[in-house]
Write a protein that holds these residues in place. Structure first.
Motif, PDB file in Angstrom:
ATOM      1  N   LYS A   1     -69.738  34.398 -27.818  1.00 52.68           N
ATOM      2  CA  LYS A   1     -68.813  35.508 -27.587  1.00 52.68           C
ATOM      3  C   LYS A   1     -67.467  35.030 -27.084  1.00 52.68           C
ATOM      4  O   LYS A   1     -66.418  35.482 -27.536  1.00 52.68           O
ATOM      5  CB  LYS A   1     -69.408  36.496 -26.579  1.00 52.68           C
ATOM      6  N   ALA A   2     -67.497  34.072 -26.174  1.00 48.75           N
ATOM      7  CA  ALA A   2     -66.240  33.566 -25.626  1.00 48.75           C
ATOM      8  C   ALA A   2     -65.451  32.827 -26.692  1.00 48.75           C
ATOM      9  O   ALA A   2     -64.216  32.993 -26.823  1.00 48.75           O
ATOM     10  CB  ALA A   2     -66.529  32.647 -24.437  1.00 48.75           C
ATOM     11  N   PHE A   3     -66.207  31.960 -27.512  1.00 47.85           N
ATOM     12  CA  PHE A   3     -65.501  31.244 -28.596  1.00 47.85           C
ATOM     13  C   PHE A   3     -64.971  32.221 -29.640  1.00 47.85           C
ATOM     14  O   PHE A   3     -63.863  32.059 -30.149  1.00 47.85           O
ATOM     15  CB  PHE A   3     -66.441  30.238 -29.281  1.00 47.85           C
ATOM     16  N   SER A   4     -65.766  33.237 -29.985  1.00 51.15           N
ATOM     17  CA  SER A   4     -65.332  34.214 -30.985  1.00 51.15           C
ATOM     18  C   SER A   4     -64.070  34.937 -30.509  1.00 51.15           C
ATOM     19  O   SER A   4     -63.121  35.143 -31.282  1.00 51.15           O
ATOM     20  CB  SER A   4     -66.440  35.252 -31.231  1.00 51.15           C
ATOM     21  N   ALA A   5     -64.054  35.289 -29.254  1.00 53.51           N
ATOM     22  CA  ALA A   5     -62.890  35.980 -28.700  1.00 53.51           C
ATOM     23  C   ALA A   5     -61.661  35.079 -28.724  1.00 53.51           C
ATOM     24  O   ALA A   5     -60.557  35.498 -29.095  1.00 53.51           O
ATOM     25  CB  ALA A   5     -63.192  36.446 -27.275  1.00 53.51           C
TER      26      ALA A   5
ATOM     27  N   LYS B   1     -56.499  33.720 -31.290  1.00 55.76           N
ATOM     28  CA  LYS B   1     -55.590  32.760 -31.933  1.00 55.76           C
ATOM     29  C   LYS B   1     -55.181  33.279 -33.313  1.00 55.76           C
ATOM     30  O   LYS B   1     -54.028  33.134 -33.707  1.00 55.76           O
ATOM     31  CB  LYS B   1     -56.270  31.398 -32.068  1.00 55.76           C
ATOM     32  N   ILE B   2     -56.148  33.819 -34.023  1.00 50.12           N
ATOM     33  CA  ILE B   2     -55.826  34.295 -35.373  1.00 50.12           C
ATOM     34  C   ILE B   2     -54.935  35.533 -35.298  1.00 50.12           C
ATOM     35  O   ILE B   2     -53.942  35.633 -36.015  1.00 50.12           O
ATOM     36  CB  ILE B   2     -57.130  34.607 -36.154  1.00 50.12           C
TER      37      ILE B   2
ATOM     38  N   GLY C   1     -53.254  36.667 -32.669  1.00 50.87           N
ATOM     39  CA  GLY C   1     -52.075  36.418 -31.844  1.00 50.87           C
ATOM     40  C   GLY C   1     -51.971  37.404 -30.713  1.00 50.87           C
ATOM     41  O   GLY C   1     -50.897  37.580 -30.128  1.00 50.87           O
ATOM     42  N   ARG C   2     -53.073  38.070 -30.407  1.00 45.40           N
ATOM     43  CA  ARG C   2     -53.075  39.017 -29.286  1.00 45.40           C
ATOM     44  C   ARG C   2     -54.430  38.984 -28.615  1.00 45.40           C
ATOM     45  O   ARG C   2     -55.398  38.454 -29.164  1.00 45.40           O
ATOM     46  CB  ARG C   2     -52.750  40.430 -29.753  1.00 45.40           C
ATOM     47  N   ALA C   3     -54.523  39.635 -27.498  1.00 45.83           N
ATOM     48  CA  ALA C   3     -55.753  39.644 -26.728  1.00 45.83           C
ATOM     49  C   ALA C   3     -56.744  40.604 -27.355  1.00 45.83           C
ATOM     50  O   ALA C   3     -56.376  41.675 -27.829  1.00 45.83           O
ATOM     51  CB  ALA C   3     -55.478  40.068 -25.285  1.00 45.83           C
ATOM     52  N   VAL C   4     -58.016  40.131 -27.421  1.00 47.92           N
ATOM     53  CA  VAL C   4     -59.082  40.975 -27.968  1.00 47.92           C
ATOM     54  C   VAL C   4     -60.033  41.294 -26.821  1.00 47.92           C
ATOM     55  O   VAL C   4     -60.429  40.421 -26.079  1.00 47.92           O
ATOM     56  CB  VAL C   4     -59.844  40.228 -29.086  1.00 47.92           C
ATOM     57  N   SER C   5     -60.405  42.546 -26.720  1.00 45.33           N
ATOM     58  CA  SER C   5     -61.287  42.916 -25.613  1.00 45.33           C
ATOM     59  C   SER C   5     -62.709  43.028 -26.043  1.00 45.33           C
ATOM     60  O   SER C   5     -63.080  43.201 -27.123  1.00 45.33           O
ATOM     61  CB  SER C   5     -60.858  44.244 -25.001  1.00 45.33           C
TER      62      SER C   5
END
Length: 142
Positions: free
Chosen positions: A126-130, A135-136, A138-142
């Motif tokens: 989950k942490a790597f996926s986030a 990165k892809i 370019g914004r924060a994903v919750s």
């Protein structure tokens, strides 16, 4: 001219006396010495024959004992060789069993480590996926 007279009888008597004297003084001692010498030679020859027989018997005994010793040594060598081969088989079997046990322990440890690594990676998915999504996108994903 030769004539036969009373001196002929005197010369014959002189010759006979000379033969007796020479026989007593010279011929008997020489014959005695020759007989003693012959006896010594015969004794020495008998002694040599006895020594040769003893040497032949000793050589025969020696050869027999050497043959027995060689046979005994060969039997001991074969016994030791068989014992060594048996010990070698035992050691190889023991080492193979130990290697199989070690291999099994290593396989179990690898499986355990792989399982732990898999669990750890699953927990971090989950942490790597986030992080990848951030990165892809370019914004924060919750």
């Amino acid at each position: 001219m030769i004539s036969v007279d009373w001196t002929l009888f005197l010369q014959m008597a002189n010759f006979i006396v000379l033969i007796f004297i020479l026989n007593a003084v010279l011929y008997k001692p020489i014959r005695k010495i020759l007989i003693e010498r012959k006896k010594k030679i015969q004794g020495a020859e008998e002694s040599i024959k006895g020594a040769q027989q003893d040497a032949a018997e000793t050589m025969q005994t020696f050869q027999t004992k050497i043959g027995e010793a060689k046979m005994k040594g060969h039997q001991q060598k074969e016994g030791l060789k068989e014992a060594g081969q048996e010990e070698e088989r035992r050691l190889v079997d023991e080492i193979n069993q130990k290697a199989q046990a070690d291999l099994e322990a290593v396989r179990v440890q690898i499986a355990k480590d792989a399982g732990a690594a898999r669990d750890k990676l699953k927990s971090e998915v989950k942490a790597f996926s986030a992080a990848i999504a951030e990165k892809i996108l370019g914004r924060a994903v919750s």
